[in-house]
Scaffold this active site. Structure first.
Site, PDB file in Angstrom:
ATOM      1  N   LYS A 284       0.837  -1.214   0.000  1.00  0.00           N
ATOM      2  CA  LYS A 284       0.000   0.000   0.000  1.00  0.00           C
ATOM      3  C   LYS A 284       0.871   1.263   0.000  1.00  0.00           C
ATOM      4  O   LYS A 284       2.089   1.170  -0.103  1.00  0.00           O
ATOM      5  CB  LYS A 284      -0.961  -0.080   1.182  1.00  0.00           C
ATOM      6  CG  LYS A 284      -1.666  -1.451   1.254  1.00  0.00           C
ATOM      7  CD  LYS A 284      -3.133  -1.458   0.974  1.00  0.00           C
ATOM      8  CE  LYS A 284      -3.608  -2.850   0.616  1.00  0.00           C
ATOM      9  NZ  LYS A 284      -4.924  -3.228   1.081  1.00  0.00           N
TER      10      LYS A 284
HETATM   11  C1  PLP Z   1      -5.777  -4.065   1.620  1.00  0.00           C
HETATM   12  C2  PLP Z   1      -7.182  -3.741   1.864  1.00  0.00           C
HETATM   13  C3  PLP Z   1      -7.803  -4.039   3.083  1.00  0.00           C
HETATM   14  C4  PLP Z   1      -7.147  -4.886   4.140  1.00  0.00           C
HETATM   15  O1  PLP Z   1      -6.145  -4.220   4.837  1.00  0.00           O
HETATM   16  P1  PLP Z   1      -5.339  -4.984   5.990  1.00  0.00           P
HETATM   17  O2  PLP Z   1      -4.503  -3.900   6.602  1.00  0.00           O
HETATM   18  O3  PLP Z   1      -4.523  -6.037   5.312  1.00  0.00           O
HETATM   19  O4  PLP Z   1      -6.316  -5.541   6.944  1.00  0.00           O
HETATM   20  C5  PLP Z   1      -9.092  -3.585   3.298  1.00  0.00           C
HETATM   21  N1  PLP Z   1      -9.761  -2.901   2.354  1.00  0.00           N
HETATM   22  C6  PLP Z   1      -9.222  -2.616   1.158  1.00  0.00           C
HETATM   23  C7  PLP Z   1     -10.007  -1.830   0.159  1.00  0.00           C
HETATM   24  C8  PLP Z   1      -7.904  -3.041   0.871  1.00  0.00           C
HETATM   25  O5  PLP Z   1      -7.371  -2.780  -0.333  1.00  0.00           O
END
Ligand code: PLP
Length: 382
Positions: A181
């Site tokens: 991310k």
């Molecule tokens: C990556 C993602 C998540 C999950 O995030 P985590 O930190 O791994 O729990 C939730 N929502 C969206 C839209 C994502 O892209």
């Protein structure tokens, strides 16, 4: 891979910060989590920021704090990470899916109201690939029906609407610091919100529901428990990485924007391709998570070959997201799946190739991606 889809940029600053924490006696309940929360609140201009162990944990924590359970419903876009729906279902409540808009991949606002029932308690929106949802009509709807409005901001650090950061339009926004991310803490998440009382409740519930945090105890080890709660805290090690990543976030975002513009300009005239999300207008500022290359239906069956040909040239791609959530086995079994209901979410899952634009890529890398795609197009006769 010469050009991976995503690559965390961990420098000497992060390594030194982690090492400092490891040499200190405090691995949890220390100053770093607070420092990361303050930096995140400062950047987004959020009144409150609460660190958590992941975005999923943060969303679950919020629904738990609201008291959601069996018999309740939450509206969730069909095109998202499964976490958006799982966070609802973990409480025993039901995720009610709504199709998305094809140009942005964001929830189709016109379809929200007809999905609201007397059991609806909340609306969740997702800022898909970084172009924010138009929160003005969604907030109006949520207020009119007295629903909690949660923003899944996993892909939205640096996404602004009308000068307000994503996550502050509704009642709470939740971010992810998973490795690919915009910024990472390996695993981690952050909730931002405006309500002091809810922020305080979330802080208690993410730490077993104890009445006094570590620093507030006059006698060490002495506390009482006021409520059922989780261990959804972020450790000092993770937070130390986050503090350093926050300093780099503006440069990361600039690089994403430049890469995205360059790549979009290079491929948008290719036959059979639509770039999503499409730019809306200057009310919307994207966080440029990645570039969605949406293949027209007529050439969508060539997607595996395109992905393979790009992979052979060292270019990593991904798919956001691989299935509309209601079509995933677990949800299909539970609720059944009506093809007619989620046409746009399915069109995106079945026809998109997500291309990298992260700060690990230089302008030369982007030019190589463009040249490779053009080459693959002529090779595959599309
Ligand atoms: C990556 C993602 C998540 C999950 O995030 P985590 O930190 O791994 O729990 C939730 N929502 C969206 C839209 C994502 O892209």
């Amino acid at each position: 891979m010469r050009i991976p889809f995503g690559k965390p940029l961990i420098g000497k600053e992060e390594k030194a910060a982690v090492s400092d924490v490891l040499e200190s006696p405090i691995l949890v309940h220390g100053p770093k989590a607070k420092q990361f929360e303050d930096a995140f609140a400062d950047y987004t201009k959020a009144p409150y920021a609460v660190s958590v162990s992941s975005c999923t944990a943060g969303m679950h924590l919020i629904y738990f704090a609201l008291g959601l359970g069996p018999g309740d419903e939450v509206i969730v876009p069909a095109q998202t990470h499964v976490a958006t729906a799982h966070a609802v279902e973990l409480t025993g409540a039901k995720a009610v899916f709504v199709d998305v808009d094809l140009a942005t991949g964001n929830i189709d606002i016109g379809r929200i109201e007809s999905a609201i029932s007397p059991r609806t308690k909340a609306i969740a929106v997702v800022h898909y690939l970084g172009v924010p949802v138009d929160m003005v009509p969604v907030s109006t709807l949520a207020k009119r029906h007295k629903l909690f409005l949660l923003e899944d901001c996993a892909l939205a650090p640096g996404a602004w609407l009308d000068g307000t950061h994503a996550g502050l339009h509704g009642d709470a926004g939740v971010f992810s610091f998973y490795p690919v991310k915009h910024l990472t803490t390996a695993e981690g998440g952050m909730i931002i919100l405006k309500d002091a009382e809810l922020a305080e409740r979330l802080r208690k519930l993410k730490a077993f529901g104890v009445n006094r945090s570590h620093g507030e105890r006059s006698t060490p080890g002495m506390y009482d428990v006021l409520a059922l709660g989780f261990n959804y805290r972020m450790s000092e090690i993770h937070a130390a990485i986050g503090v350093e990543q926050m300093k780099k976030l503006p440069a990361f975002l600039d690089s994403r924007r430049e890469n995205h513009e360059r790549l979009a300009a290079g491929i948008q005239d290719l036959l059979g391709v639509t770039v999503i999300p499409q730019p809306v207008n200057d009310r919307f500022r994207s966080s440029h998570y990645c570039l969605g290359m949406l293949l027209d239906q007529e050439i969508a069956d060539k997607r595996p070959e395109v992905i393979e040909a790009l992979g052979a040239r060292g270019i990593g791609t991904s798919i956001y997201y691989p299935q509309p959530v209601p079509r995933m086995e677990y949800y299909k079994e539970k609720y059944g799946y009506n093809v007619e209901e989620f046409r746009n979410a399915a069109a995106i899952s079945d026809c998109i190739i997500a291309l990298p634009v992260g700060p690990h890529l230089s302008a030369d890398d982007i030019d190589f991606v463009i040249a490779s795609i053009v080459e693959v197009w002529s090779e595959l006769n599309v």
